[in-house]
Scaffold this motif. Structure first.
Motif, PDB file in Angstrom:
ATOM      1  N   ARG A   1       0.745  -1.130  -0.193  1.00  0.00           N
ATOM      2  CA  ARG A   1      -0.033  -0.011  -0.027  1.00  0.00           C
ATOM      3  C   ARG A   1       0.860   1.214   0.244  1.00  0.00           C
ATOM      4  NH1 ARG A   1      -3.293  -1.445   5.081  1.00  0.00           N
ATOM      5  NH2 ARG A   1      -1.069  -1.792   6.107  1.00  0.00           N
ATOM      6  N   VAL A   2       0.638   2.108  -1.019  1.00  0.00           N
ATOM      7  CA  VAL A   2       1.565   3.185  -1.104  1.00  0.00           C
ATOM      8  C   VAL A   2       0.656   4.486  -1.207  1.00  0.00           C
ATOM      9  CG1 VAL A   2       3.198   4.506  -2.825  1.00  0.00           C
ATOM     10  CG2 VAL A   2       2.963   1.594  -2.915  1.00  0.00           C
ATOM     11  N   ALA A   3       1.089   5.452  -0.484  1.00  0.00           N
ATOM     12  CA  ALA A   3       0.616   6.646  -0.350  1.00  0.00           C
ATOM     13  C   ALA A   3       1.448   7.883  -1.362  1.00  0.00           C
ATOM     14  CB  ALA A   3       0.659   7.398   1.183  1.00  0.00           C
ATOM     15  N   ILE A   4       0.883   8.657  -2.279  1.00  0.00           N
ATOM     16  CA  ILE A   4       1.350   9.796  -2.916  1.00  0.00           C
ATOM     17  C   ILE A   4       1.234  10.933  -2.496  1.00  0.00           C
ATOM     18  CG2 ILE A   4       1.841  10.096  -5.403  1.00  0.00           C
ATOM     19  CD1 ILE A   4       0.728   7.069  -6.214  1.00  0.00           C
ATOM     20  N   LEU A   5       1.997  11.729  -2.582  1.00  0.00           N
ATOM     21  CA  LEU A   5       1.849  13.118  -2.309  1.00  0.00           C
ATOM     22  C   LEU A   5       2.779  13.961  -2.830  1.00  0.00           C
ATOM     23  CD1 LEU A   5       3.912  14.303   0.216  1.00  0.00           C
ATOM     24  CD2 LEU A   5       2.658  12.768   1.638  1.00  0.00           C
ATOM     25  N   GLY A   6       2.218  15.151  -3.284  1.00  0.00           N
ATOM     26  CA  GLY A   6       3.244  16.251  -4.240  1.00  0.00           C
ATOM     27  C   GLY A   6       2.502  17.588  -4.487  1.00  0.00           C
ATOM     28  N   ASN A   7       3.420  18.226  -5.056  1.00  0.00           N
ATOM     29  CA  ASN A   7       2.841  19.291  -5.756  1.00  0.00           C
ATOM     30  C   ASN A   7       2.239  19.423  -7.058  1.00  0.00           C
ATOM     31  OD1 ASN A   7       5.566  19.602  -6.702  1.00  0.00           O
ATOM     32  ND2 ASN A   7       5.824  21.530  -5.808  1.00  0.00           N
ATOM     33  N   SER A   8       2.541  18.480  -7.725  1.00  0.00           N
ATOM     34  CA  SER A   8       1.988  18.336  -9.334  1.00  0.00           C
ATOM     35  C   SER A   8       0.817  17.239  -9.358  1.00  0.00           C
ATOM     36  CB  SER A   8       3.303  18.285  -9.959  1.00  0.00           C
ATOM     37  OG  SER A   8       2.731  17.653 -11.166  1.00  0.00           O
TER      38      SER A   8
ATOM     39  N   VAL B   1       5.580   5.434   1.240  1.00  0.00           N
ATOM     40  CA  VAL B   1       5.159   6.899   0.757  1.00  0.00           C
ATOM     41  C   VAL B   1       6.243   7.365  -0.415  1.00  0.00           C
ATOM     42  CG1 VAL B   1       4.803   9.277   1.198  1.00  0.00           C
ATOM     43  CG2 VAL B   1       4.407   7.442   3.232  1.00  0.00           C
ATOM     44  N   ILE B   2       5.527   7.810  -1.237  1.00  0.00           N
ATOM     45  CA  ILE B   2       6.462   8.619  -2.358  1.00  0.00           C
ATOM     46  C   ILE B   2       6.000   9.910  -2.653  1.00  0.00           C
ATOM     47  CG2 ILE B   2       6.789   8.538  -5.057  1.00  0.00           C
ATOM     48  CD1 ILE B   2       6.218   5.640  -5.281  1.00  0.00           C
TER      49      ILE B   2
ATOM     50  N   PRO C   1      -5.255   7.030  -3.807  1.00  0.00           N
ATOM     51  CA  PRO C   1      -5.290   8.278  -4.653  1.00  0.00           C
ATOM     52  C   PRO C   1      -4.217   9.222  -4.268  1.00  0.00           C
ATOM     53  CG  PRO C   1      -7.358   7.490  -4.068  1.00  0.00           C
ATOM     54  CD  PRO C   1      -6.547   6.795  -3.239  1.00  0.00           C
ATOM     55  N   PRO C   2      -3.614   9.857  -5.482  1.00  0.00           N
ATOM     56  CA  PRO C   2      -2.453  10.925  -4.920  1.00  0.00           C
ATOM     57  C   PRO C   2      -3.065  12.175  -4.184  1.00  0.00           C
ATOM     58  CG  PRO C   2      -2.358  10.185  -7.230  1.00  0.00           C
ATOM     59  CD  PRO C   2      -3.563   9.585  -6.797  1.00  0.00           C
ATOM     60  N   ARG C   3      -2.432  12.778  -3.392  1.00  0.00           N
ATOM     61  CA  ARG C   3      -2.892  13.911  -2.569  1.00  0.00           C
ATOM     62  C   ARG C   3      -1.962  14.914  -3.136  1.00  0.00           C
ATOM     63  NH1 ARG C   3      -1.997  14.839   4.015  1.00  0.00           N
ATOM     64  NH2 ARG C   3      -2.685  17.385   3.996  1.00  0.00           N
ATOM     65  N   ASP C   4      -2.697  16.004  -3.775  1.00  0.00           N
ATOM     66  CA  ASP C   4      -2.343  17.042  -4.334  1.00  0.00           C
ATOM     67  C   ASP C   4      -2.237  18.191  -3.650  1.00  0.00           C
ATOM     68  OD1 ASP C   4      -1.224  18.864  -6.210  1.00  0.00           O
ATOM     69  OD2 ASP C   4      -3.317  19.348  -7.244  1.00  0.00           O
ATOM     70  N   LEU C   5      -0.886  18.613  -3.222  1.00  0.00           N
ATOM     71  CA  LEU C   5      -0.697  19.574  -2.246  1.00  0.00           C
ATOM     72  C   LEU C   5      -1.069  21.005  -3.003  1.00  0.00           C
ATOM     73  CD1 LEU C   5       2.270  18.258  -0.058  1.00  0.00           C
ATOM     74  CD2 LEU C   5      -0.155  18.143   0.187  1.00  0.00           C
TER      75      LEU C   5
ATOM     76  N   GLY D   1       8.706  10.434  12.112  1.00  0.00           N
ATOM     77  CA  GLY D   1       7.591   9.659  11.724  1.00  0.00           C
ATOM     78  C   GLY D   1       7.998   8.007  11.797  1.00  0.00           C
ATOM     79  N   PRO D   2       6.858   7.199  11.874  1.00  0.00           N
ATOM     80  CA  PRO D   2       6.907   5.839  11.907  1.00  0.00           C
ATOM     81  C   PRO D   2       7.721   5.376  10.861  1.00  0.00           C
ATOM     82  CG  PRO D   2       4.790   6.125  12.309  1.00  0.00           C
ATOM     83  CD  PRO D   2       5.350   7.457  11.704  1.00  0.00           C
ATOM     84  N   ALA D   3       8.632   4.071  11.172  1.00  0.00           N
ATOM     85  CA  ALA D   3       9.496   3.479  10.294  1.00  0.00           C
ATOM     86  C   ALA D   3       9.044   2.984   8.886  1.00  0.00           C
ATOM     87  CB  ALA D   3      10.542   2.608  10.849  1.00  0.00           C
ATOM     88  N   LYS D   4       8.670   3.894   7.865  1.00  0.00           N
ATOM     89  CA  LYS D   4       8.347   3.145   6.527  1.00  0.00           C
ATOM     90  C   LYS D   4       9.211   3.782   5.619  1.00  0.00           C
ATOM     91  CE  LYS D   4       3.410   3.268   8.312  1.00  0.00           C
ATOM     92  NZ  LYS D   4       1.881   3.887   8.125  1.00  0.00           N
ATOM     93  N   PRO D   5       9.270   3.283   4.508  1.00  0.00           N
ATOM     94  CA  PRO D   5      10.169   3.471   3.433  1.00  0.00           C
ATOM     95  C   PRO D   5       9.519   4.978   2.536  1.00  0.00           C
ATOM     96  CG  PRO D   5       8.836   1.534   2.620  1.00  0.00           C
ATOM     97  CD  PRO D   5       8.722   1.826   4.203  1.00  0.00           C
ATOM     98  N   VAL D   6      10.439   5.862   2.427  1.00  0.00           N
ATOM     99  CA  VAL D   6       9.927   7.006   1.687  1.00  0.00           C
ATOM    100  C   VAL D   6      10.731   7.048   0.372  1.00  0.00           C
ATOM    101  CG1 VAL D   6       9.552   9.463   1.885  1.00  0.00           C
ATOM    102  CG2 VAL D   6       9.250   8.097   3.729  1.00  0.00           C
ATOM    103  N   ALA D   7      10.466   7.555  -0.805  1.00  0.00           N
ATOM    104  CA  ALA D   7      11.242   7.988  -1.768  1.00  0.00           C
ATOM    105  C   ALA D   7      10.438   9.393  -2.254  1.00  0.00           C
ATOM    106  CB  ALA D   7      11.073   6.869  -2.886  1.00  0.00           C
ATOM    107  N   VAL D   8      11.587  10.088  -3.073  1.00  0.00           N
ATOM    108  CA  VAL D   8      11.235  11.149  -3.494  1.00  0.00           C
ATOM    109  C   VAL D   8      11.225  11.132  -5.089  1.00  0.00           C
ATOM    110  CG1 VAL D   8      11.739  13.517  -3.735  1.00  0.00           C
ATOM    111  CG2 VAL D   8      12.003  12.678  -1.503  1.00  0.00           C
ATOM    112  N   VAL D   9      10.349  11.589  -5.794  1.00  0.00           N
ATOM    113  CA  VAL D   9      10.402  11.904  -7.313  1.00  0.00           C
ATOM    114  C   VAL D   9      10.379  13.349  -7.505  1.00  0.00           C
ATOM    115  CG1 VAL D   9       9.474  11.407  -9.458  1.00  0.00           C
ATOM    116  CG2 VAL D   9       9.288   9.903  -7.780  1.00  0.00           C
ATOM    117  N   HIS D  10      11.506  13.550  -8.231  1.00  0.00           N
ATOM    118  CA  HIS D  10      11.738  15.285  -8.558  1.00  0.00           C
ATOM    119  C   HIS D  10      11.904  15.408  -9.816  1.00  0.00           C
ATOM    120  CE1 HIS D  10      15.795  15.111  -9.479  1.00  0.00           C
ATOM    121  NE2 HIS D  10      15.898  14.151  -8.475  1.00  0.00           N
ATOM    122  N   VAL D  11      11.358  16.497 -10.355  1.00  0.00           N
ATOM    123  CA  VAL D  11      11.744  16.829 -11.799  1.00  0.00           C
ATOM    124  C   VAL D  11      12.304  18.418 -11.983  1.00  0.00           C
ATOM    125  CG1 VAL D  11      10.164  17.392 -14.024  1.00  0.00           C
ATOM    126  CG2 VAL D  11       9.590  15.685 -12.496  1.00  0.00           C
TER     127      VAL D  11
END
Length: 983
Positions: A510-517, A566-567, A537-541, A599-609
């Motif tokens: 299960r993956v949470a997606i959040l970002g400004n795009s 989380v991505i 569903p992605p969370r659009d900030l 935060g709790p120990a869950k993997p986090v990755a960043v996608v940047h453009v």
């Protein structure tokens, strides 16, 4: 060694008993049969044995061997009397001998199956595991010659020898008679003896690698007198890395009065150094290497790195030069990295070794990297450095004529300075051993592999190893069964490695997606679905989101119990004038760091453009308190720990092996990743990150998601590895192993064809029946009358099928007629077949009784010379034959293996009620797979089995066709005594 005319012509010298072995301290030695040419060596060896050891061997003072003794101990028939010696530098350091005896202890011949055994080890080499290795080899020889038990008389004070027998793992009996301990060992291998053998193999091979990676002194041989050249480059790199040991420059052309080169002592030979040299880096032309190896071996060098080219990559002459290099080095007890190697690096603070052509040592970290290609090694080092990753060790093995990836898996398994193992492999010298070692290592730390030369069908130049004939897809499936993360490119390997090195393992997909795009979030969402993840569903900030908004959103996602990873997606902020605000990247990195730390120990990755500032901030992050999590001895449940107890490192989220003494096991290095450093130096006990790693960043959503998907699959494998599968006990009650062995012996005959033979239909039915696999009879129908008679015997309705090779299992060509309910229908079908497809002699028709409708499947098992026995499954017809939708597992398979096997094909839904159909009886199918696995595992003479079709109904299944091939059993290198490969 070759036999002499004095030896029996009926028992030629058994050169297959020769073997190179790694001893407990990491040195190598040669095991070989003793010949009549060894008289002087035997006498010299005996003179160097202490009086106490001689007394233990002969139960009386025995200062010297008589001429009769020497003759007796050097003349063997290699059947009833066998002697083996362990040699280093061509001289004996230990011997063992057995003599076949009868039930009264008198000399005997076959069929007597007991032998008296005795060992003698030179005192200077006791404690190196020599006797244990000799026992493995002499036991294998004895089994080959029909001996089933060893008897030994040992004085009670000879504790070392008693311990050798006691710890071997064989079934044994002990008694005290006439002042001595009488031991009887059953030589049939047991689970315990195999476990003991493999544990000793692991310790020895790991130690041999540690001696290479953590030397106390290094000599660079081939250092030029003027700046430039390979030798001078390595010397400068060694000095530039701050190597903590002693360094020497060696060149036979140095002037006698030359004192130093680059500030280190200069010598014309290793012998001229006058001090212990642990590691030699050889950078001289290939034709000069033998004299260098001899110089090193005669002066106690423990290992060599051969950078020189001109070996197997140059053709047949080079291959022979490479074999001779290995033979020469091993004869002195040395191991080799190379030839044609790029070098080795150890970043441990207590070693700081850069014995390579890499101008800069990578940053210290917790990733171990092994590569068979220098060019790929350079690219990987550059890529990891650019993304801020650090290494614990780097090895570029070139032609890897000796030390291979298997050796480094042995080392990394218990190295607490390494959390992740990355390997670029172009060939697998011993696939069985690789999968065994990878499975064990992957249970405590991730193993990521890129396999080059996947589709060429040949080995790369310089790699003189067996060529596996199994498809690459099968190799990939077998790696995954062993827990290996198999990726396609070196870029993917780095992507996955960065995530594993810096982040904890996820609890699920299960993956949470959040970002400004919104658009980038949707791309990430689609990529997750394509990779089998379960994205929310992605969370659009929105584009107006500030770093503070990112921090708050990430903290909320991490705290959400409905997500496992989380991505974060990010695009540049745009200012009032329309220009990107690149300076916000560092601020965003700090915000993400803060959220991840708490935060709790869950993997986090960043996608940047196009956020260079963010990428640079992530890659530049450094750590000052990056210790692995609490470690313990490896136990029977090496699974990922519970979420509330996980650390940031996958290796620390399971029980890990104990640290070894020595510089190679340092743990004071830092994690490195293309990421924010989230380490705060404090341990956490509330489920937050106790020593969180860094957040890896990726320039594309697909790369981040693919890396995360691989980690999710690995985490699931780790959880399953905590409860390994088993073979159900009920199989034993319905299998007649002894009767099947007798049938196979009869079918092969006294002088079997090495190429083997296929079994007839009736022979195959009889053999399979011994393992509880009934095959429906198929009665031949060479004419219509025979077909009618067969149908009358079997009962209507029946099927009429051709068995000609070009029509077999091809219902689409009209070679199968089903549901023939009476004689008229059968005769009509027979006429149609022969009219359309050919004569009965060409078609070879058979009649079978109809069976309940179901899903047509195919079950196969075969022996690959390199990989071993492989069990395969797929749906019959187009899915497996046209689309290649077939799954594979190594034999022996467990209940968990076969359950995963039938569910791993793409067409698996057909078995589980696809589109409203009744589900097939998968439990019966799993049992069939277990029986076939057991058959080929118990009887290696069964080199191939194909059951096709296997019709799986809603209740039960039916095997309609079976082909079996028998052949003399191939050698099982994975079950014999320990030995180094010789190519």
């Amino acid at each position: 060694m070759e036999p002499t005319p004095e030896q029996s012509p009926h028992h030629a010298y058994p050169d297959h008993w020769e073997a190179d072995v790694v001893l407990r301290d990491g040195g190598t030695a040669r095991v070989r049969p003793i010949t009549t040419d060894d008289a002087e060596r035997l006498v010299s060896f005996y003179e160097q044995v202490s009086d106490e050891s001689k007394y233990y061997r002969f139960f009386a003072p025995y200062p010297r061997l008589s001429a009769r003794d020497v003759h007796r101990f050097t003349h063997h028939d290699y059947v009833d009397r066998v002697g083996l010696a362990v040699t280093v530098g061509g001289e004996f350091i230990a011997t063992v001998r057995y003599d076949r005896i009868d039930d009264r202890g008198r000399p005997a011949s076959a069929p007597a199956d007991e032998a008296e055994v005795a060992f003698l080890v030179q005192d200077a080499h006791q404690g190196r595991g020599v006797a244990s290795a000799l026992l493995e080899h002499i036991a294998a020889v004895a089994r080959e010659r029909g001996i089933r038990r060893f008897a030994a008389e040992v004085l009670p004070a000879n504790n070392k020898m008693i311990k050798v027998f006691r710890d071997a793992g064989f079934t044994q009996q002990r008694s005290f008679e006439d002042g001595s301990v009488h031991l009887t060992l059953d030589l049939e291998p047991t689970a315990e003896s195999l476990a003991v053998q493999r544990a000793r193999e692991q310790r020895a091979e790991a130690r041999s690698v540690q001696r290479l990676l953590a030397p106390g002194s290094v000599a660079v041989i081939g250092v030029g007198r003027a700046p430039g050249g390979v030798g001078r480059t390595v010397l400068r790199n060694l000095l530039g890395s701050g190597f903590t040991g002693r360094t020497y420059a060696v060149n036979t052309s140095f002037a006698d009065d030359l004192g130093t080169v680059e500030g280190v002592p200069a010598h014309r030979s290793v012998g001229g150094i006058g001090e212990q040299v642990d590691l030699a880096v050889v950078a001289v032309p290939a034709d000069r290497v033998p004299e260098v190896v001899a110089d090193c071996g005669e002066h106690g060098v423990q290992g060599i790195v051969v950078l020189s080219a001109g070996y197997a990559e140059r053709g047949a002459e080079g291959r022979e030069r490479q074999r001779e290099l290995v033979r020469q080095a091993r004869s002195y007890g040395m191991r080799i990295i190379g030839p044609n190697a790029f070098g080795i690096i150890n970043t441990s603070e207590s070693v700081r070794l850069n014995a390579s052509l890499a101008p800069e040592s990578p940053k210290a970290g917790r990733i171990g990297l092994f590569t068979q290609s220098g060019a790929i090694g350079i690219a990987l080092l550059s890529g990891l450095h650019r993304r801020g990753a650090g290494l614990s060790a780097f090895i570029s093995a070139g032609n890897r004529a000796d030390v291979s990836g298997n050796d480094f898996l042995q080392y990394w398994y218990e190295d607490q300075g390494t959390d992740v193992a990355l390997l670029y492999l172009e060939s697998l010298g011993n696939p069985r051993k690789f999968t065994r070692l990878a499975r064990r290592t992957a249970a405590v730390k991730p193993v990521v592999v890129v396999k080059g030369a996947r589709h060429s069908g040949t080995n790369p130049p310089g790699h003189a190893v067996p060529v596996s004939r199994i498809p690459d897809a099968t190799v990939s499936a077998l790696m995954r069964q062993a827990g290996v993360i198999r990726v396609d490119t070196v870029t993917e390997m780095v992507d996955v490695g960065l995530l594993l090195a810096g982040q904890p393992l996820p609890d699920g997909p299960r993956v949470a997606i959040l970002g400004n795009s919104e658009s980038l979030g949707l791309l990430t969402y689609d990529a997750c679905l394509a990779e089998g993840l379960r994205p929310r569903p992605p969370r659009d900030l929105t584009t107006e989101a500030s770093p503070r908004d990112f921090r708050r959103a990430l903290a909320e996602a991490l705290a959400d119990r409905t997500c496992d990873a989380v991505i974060v997606t990010a695009i540049p902020w745009v200012g009032e004038n329309g220009e990107a605000l690149t300076g916000e990247g560092e601020v965003l990195a700090a915000a993400l760091r803060e959220a991840a730390t708490t935060g709790p120990a869950k993997p986090v990755a960043v996608v940047h453009v196009e956020m260079g500032g963010l990428a640079q901030a992530l890659a530049a992050a450094t750590s000052t308190a990056n210790q692995p999590g609490p470690a313990a001895r490896p136990g029977p449940h090496p699974a990922a720990a519970a979420p509330q107890a996980r650390t940031s490192s996958p290796a620390a989220s399971a029980a890990t092996p104990p640290d070894r003494s020595g510089a190679g096991a340092a743990t004071d290095t830092t994690h490195s990743a293309d990421s924010v450093d989230t380490t705060d130096g404090a341990d956490a006990t509330d489920g937050t990150r106790p020593s969180a790693g860094r957040i890896p960043a990726y320039p594309a959503a697909e790369r981040a998601v693919r890396a995360l998907a691989e980690v999710v699959k690995y985490a699931q494998w780790r959880r399953h590895a905590a409860a390994p599968g088993k073979v159900p006990e009920f199989l034993d009650e319905t299998i007649d192993e002894h009767a099947t062995a007798g049938l196979i012996e009869t079918l092969l005959g006294p002088d079997p064809d090495p190429r083997g033979r296929p079994l007839t239909h009736d022979e195959a039915r009889e053999l399979l029946a011994g393992y509880g696999v009934p095959v429906r009879p198929a009665l031949p129908a060479p004419d219509p009358e025979a077909a009618v008679a067969a149908a009358a015997e079997l009962g209507y309705p029946v099927a009429l099928k051709t068995t000609a090779p070009h029509l077999r299992h091809r219902a689409d060509l009209g070679g199968v007629r089903l549901d023939l309910v009476n004689e008229n229908a059968l005769r009509r079908a027979y006429d149609e077949l022969t009219e359309l497809l050919g004569t009965p002699a060409e078609l070879r028709p058979v009649v079978q009784a109809m069976v309940p409708r179901g899903v047509d499947t195919v079950v196969r098992a075969s022996i690959d010379a390199a990989a071993g026995a492989v069990l395969s499954f797929g749906l019959a017809g187009a899915p497996s034959e046209l689309l290649g939708d077939t799954a594979h597992r190594l034999v022996p398979a467990t209940d968990r293996d076969v359950a995963e096997l039938i569910r791993s094909i793409r067409a698996a839904p057909v078995l589980f009620g696809w589109r409203g159909a009744a589900p097939a009886d998968t439990a019966a199918l799993e049992e069939l797979l277990l029986r076939v696995s057991r058959l080929v595992d118990d009887h290696p003479e069964v080199v191939s089995v194909a059951l096709e079709p296997v019709v799986v109904a809603t209740q039960g299944l039916t095997v309609l066709g079976a082909t079996v091939r028998l052949a003399p059993p191939p050698a099982r290198s994975d079950l014999g005594p320990r030995r180094l490969p010789s190519y």
